[in-house]
Scaffold this motif. Structure first.
Motif, mmCIF file in Angstrom:
data_model
loop_
_atom_site.group_PDB
_atom_site.id
_atom_site.type_symbol
_atom_site.label_atom_id
_atom_site.label_comp_id
_atom_site.label_asym_id
_atom_site.label_seq_id
_atom_site.Cartn_x
_atom_site.Cartn_y
_atom_site.Cartn_z
ATOM 1 N N GLY A 1 31.897 43.524 -18.831
ATOM 2 C CA GLY A 1 30.914 43.910 -19.838
ATOM 3 C C GLY A 1 30.595 45.390 -19.772
ATOM 4 O O GLY A 1 30.464 46.063 -20.806
ATOM 5 N N LEU A 2 30.480 45.913 -18.558
ATOM 6 C CA LEU A 2 30.231 47.342 -18.385
ATOM 7 C C LEU A 2 31.388 48.165 -18.949
ATOM 8 O O LEU A 2 31.181 49.173 -19.635
ATOM 9 C CB LEU A 2 30.027 47.653 -16.899
ATOM 10 N N ALA A 3 32.605 47.723 -18.684
ATOM 11 C CA ALA A 3 33.779 48.408 -19.229
ATOM 12 C C ALA A 3 33.774 48.382 -20.749
ATOM 13 O O ALA A 3 34.147 49.363 -21.405
ATOM 14 C CB ALA A 3 35.055 47.773 -18.687
ATOM 15 N N ALA A 4 33.331 47.268 -21.334
ATOM 16 C CA ALA A 4 33.258 47.168 -22.792
ATOM 17 C C ALA A 4 32.273 48.183 -23.357
ATOM 18 O O ALA A 4 32.543 48.830 -24.377
ATOM 19 C CB ALA A 4 32.862 45.752 -23.201
ATOM 20 N N PHE A 5 31.128 48.350 -22.693
ATOM 21 C CA PHE A 5 30.165 49.367 -23.138
ATOM 22 C C PHE A 5 30.773 50.769 -23.063
ATOM 23 O O PHE A 5 30.549 51.599 -23.942
ATOM 24 C CB PHE A 5 28.889 49.312 -22.293
ATOM 25 N N LEU B 1 24.081 55.944 -25.105
ATOM 26 C CA LEU B 1 24.779 54.740 -24.652
ATOM 27 C C LEU B 1 25.524 55.022 -23.360
ATOM 28 O O LEU B 1 25.552 54.173 -22.454
ATOM 29 C CB LEU B 1 25.745 54.245 -25.730
ATOM 30 N N GLY B 2 26.116 56.213 -23.247
ATOM 31 C CA GLY B 2 26.779 56.587 -21.996
ATOM 32 C C GLY B 2 25.794 56.656 -20.834
ATOM 33 O O GLY B 2 26.096 56.202 -19.718
ATOM 34 N N VAL B 3 24.608 57.214 -21.093
ATOM 35 C CA VAL B 3 23.572 57.260 -20.059
ATOM 36 C C VAL B 3 23.159 55.846 -19.665
ATOM 37 O O VAL B 3 22.988 55.525 -18.478
ATOM 38 C CB VAL B 3 22.354 58.060 -20.563
ATOM 39 N N ALA B 4 22.994 54.980 -20.663
ATOM 40 C CA ALA B 4 22.620 53.587 -20.385
ATOM 41 C C ALA B 4 23.672 52.903 -19.524
ATOM 42 O O ALA B 4 23.340 52.125 -18.616
ATOM 43 C CB ALA B 4 22.427 52.833 -21.699
ATOM 44 N N ALA B 5 24.959 53.183 -19.783
ATOM 45 C CA ALA B 5 26.030 52.576 -18.983
ATOM 46 C C ALA B 5 25.937 53.006 -17.525
ATOM 47 O O ALA B 5 26.235 52.221 -16.614
ATOM 48 C CB ALA B 5 27.388 52.951 -19.565
ATOM 49 N N VAL C 1 33.325 43.505 -31.753
ATOM 50 C CA VAL C 1 33.874 42.575 -30.765
ATOM 51 C C VAL C 1 33.403 42.942 -29.358
ATOM 52 O O VAL C 1 32.919 42.095 -28.590
ATOM 53 C CB VAL C 1 35.415 42.560 -30.838
ATOM 54 N N LEU C 2 33.533 44.222 -29.005
ATOM 55 C CA LEU C 2 33.187 44.665 -27.656
ATOM 56 C C LEU C 2 31.690 44.550 -27.399
ATOM 57 O O LEU C 2 31.273 44.121 -26.309
ATOM 58 C CB LEU C 2 33.642 46.110 -27.459
ATOM 59 N N ALA C 3 30.870 44.921 -28.369
ATOM 60 C CA ALA C 3 29.424 44.892 -28.165
ATOM 61 C C ALA C 3 28.899 43.462 -28.058
ATOM 62 O O ALA C 3 27.996 43.184 -27.260
ATOM 63 C CB ALA C 3 28.724 45.634 -29.296
ATOM 64 N N ILE C 4 29.436 42.561 -28.865
ATOM 65 C CA ILE C 4 29.012 41.165 -28.759
ATOM 66 C C ILE C 4 29.337 40.620 -27.379
ATOM 67 O O ILE C 4 28.510 39.939 -26.748
ATOM 68 C CB ILE C 4 29.686 40.320 -29.863
ATOM 69 N N PHE D 1 25.842 40.150 -25.427
ATOM 70 C CA PHE D 1 25.404 38.757 -25.500
ATOM 71 C C PHE D 1 26.082 37.858 -24.471
ATOM 72 O O PHE D 1 25.437 37.007 -23.862
ATOM 73 C CB PHE D 1 25.622 38.215 -26.914
ATOM 74 N N VAL D 2 27.394 38.046 -24.275
ATOM 75 C CA VAL D 2 28.108 37.201 -23.316
ATOM 76 C C VAL D 2 27.794 37.607 -21.885
ATOM 77 O O VAL D 2 27.636 36.747 -21.001
ATOM 78 C CB VAL D 2 29.635 37.266 -23.571
ATOM 79 N N VAL D 3 27.666 38.905 -21.649
ATOM 80 C CA VAL D 3 27.487 39.390 -20.275
ATOM 81 C C VAL D 3 26.031 39.716 -19.973
ATOM 82 O O VAL D 3 25.382 39.031 -19.168
ATOM 83 C CB VAL D 3 28.376 40.630 -20.020
ATOM 84 N N ARG D 4 25.498 40.760 -20.584
ATOM 85 C CA ARG D 4 24.187 41.268 -20.173
ATOM 86 C C ARG D 4 23.080 40.241 -20.338
ATOM 87 O O ARG D 4 22.301 39.992 -19.411
ATOM 88 C CB ARG D 4 23.851 42.538 -20.954
ATOM 89 N N GLU D 5 22.976 39.632 -21.514
ATOM 90 C CA GLU D 5 21.869 38.711 -21.751
ATOM 91 C C GLU D 5 22.010 37.405 -20.978
ATOM 92 O O GLU D 5 21.013 36.713 -20.744
ATOM 93 C CB GLU D 5 21.718 38.437 -23.245
ATOM 94 N N SER D 6 23.235 37.050 -20.577
ATOM 95 C CA SER D 6 23.411 35.813 -19.822
ATOM 96 C C SER D 6 23.208 36.010 -18.323
ATOM 97 O O SER D 6 22.899 35.050 -17.613
ATOM 98 C CB SER D 6 24.804 35.229 -20.080
#
Length: 248
Positions: A72-76, A116-120, A36-39, A43-48
């Motif tokens: 979206g950042l918080a979800a990551f 993933l933490g580094v990416a965030a 749920v969080l990754a989608i 997709f909803v935040v980063r790609e848009s």
């Protein structure tokens, strides 16, 4: 005394089975939360909002939807945290297939989690740059877009480790029959696809020419494998234990 000695292994087996069912529930619920969080985050935040190659459009969209972007950042970040108990739970669940192999699989998942933490962090820095946050100076949208690209590659490096994690899980399943063998092979295929995609991005200057094909190569097996694995985890976690025979 004989009865007590005979029942001790049975009690230990029951405790271990309960611990493994609990681990399966934790991992299964963690996977559901991550889906749920990754989608939402990807997709909803980063790609848009992030437009590769167009710094001005990216800056405009992120600034106009800053609250959504921060969500979206918080979800990551939450995904980053959830992955830790999942790694532990899968270690406990697959420990009967080989303690060392299960531990190795858990370590590779934790490497993915760290990346993933580094990416965030890169994603947060990109937000600061495109919105003119404190300390950004004369840097602007171009530098922000570069940070978003750094996010993409850091995540890809992490997905390489995640792919190894899936391959190790799949091999343990195939060898031990802890789960259906077809599920093990599906995880192996999905993990291999993750690794091939990271190598393709790294080695091919014209990766964009095959990006759509690689997306399908990764997306189809990964969705099938991880959704099937999640269902198996949930079923295993809530399966009623067999009634142990009484020891006379």
């Amino acid at each position: 005394m004989p009865t007590t000695e005979l029942t001790r292994p049975a009690v230990a087996d029951i405790d271990d089975a309960q611990a493994r069912r609990r681990a399966a529930r934790i991992a299964g619920l963690g996977y559901v939360a991550i889906f749920v969080l990754a989608i939402f985050a990807n997709f909803v935040v980063r790609e848009s909002l992030v437009h590769p190659g167009d710094a001005a459009a990216t800056a405009a969209d992120v600034a106009a939807s800053e609250s959504l972007f921060r969500g979206g950042l918080a979800a990551f970040v939450v995904v980053f945290l959830i992955d830790v108990p999942i790694a532990w739970a899968l270690y406990v669940l697959f420990r009967p297939a080989g303690r060392d192999r299960s531990l190795l699989a858990a370590w590779f998942r934790l490497v993915y989690t760290v990346m993933l933490g580094v990416a965030a962090v890169f994603m947060f820095l990109g937000l600061q740059l495109v919105t003119g946050g404190p300390g950004t100076g004369t840097m602007g949208p171009e530098a922000g877009l570069l940070m978003f690209e750094a996010f993409d590659y850091a995540w890809l490096v992490g997905l390489f480790a995640f792919g190894v994690h899936l391959v190790l899980l799949g091999r343990m399943i195939v060898a031990s029959r802890i789960a259906p063998v077809w599920l093990g092979w599906t995880l192996i295929v999905a993990g291999t696809a993750y690794g091939l995609d990271t190598l393709a991005v790294t080695l091919l200057p014209d990766y964009a020419a095959i990006a759509d094909v690689m997306l399908m190569i990764v997306l189809i097996p990964s969705v099938v494998a991880e959704l099937s694995f999640t269902v198996w985890l949930l079923v295993t976690g809530w399966r009623r234990p067999r009634v142990a025979a009484e020891v006379a």
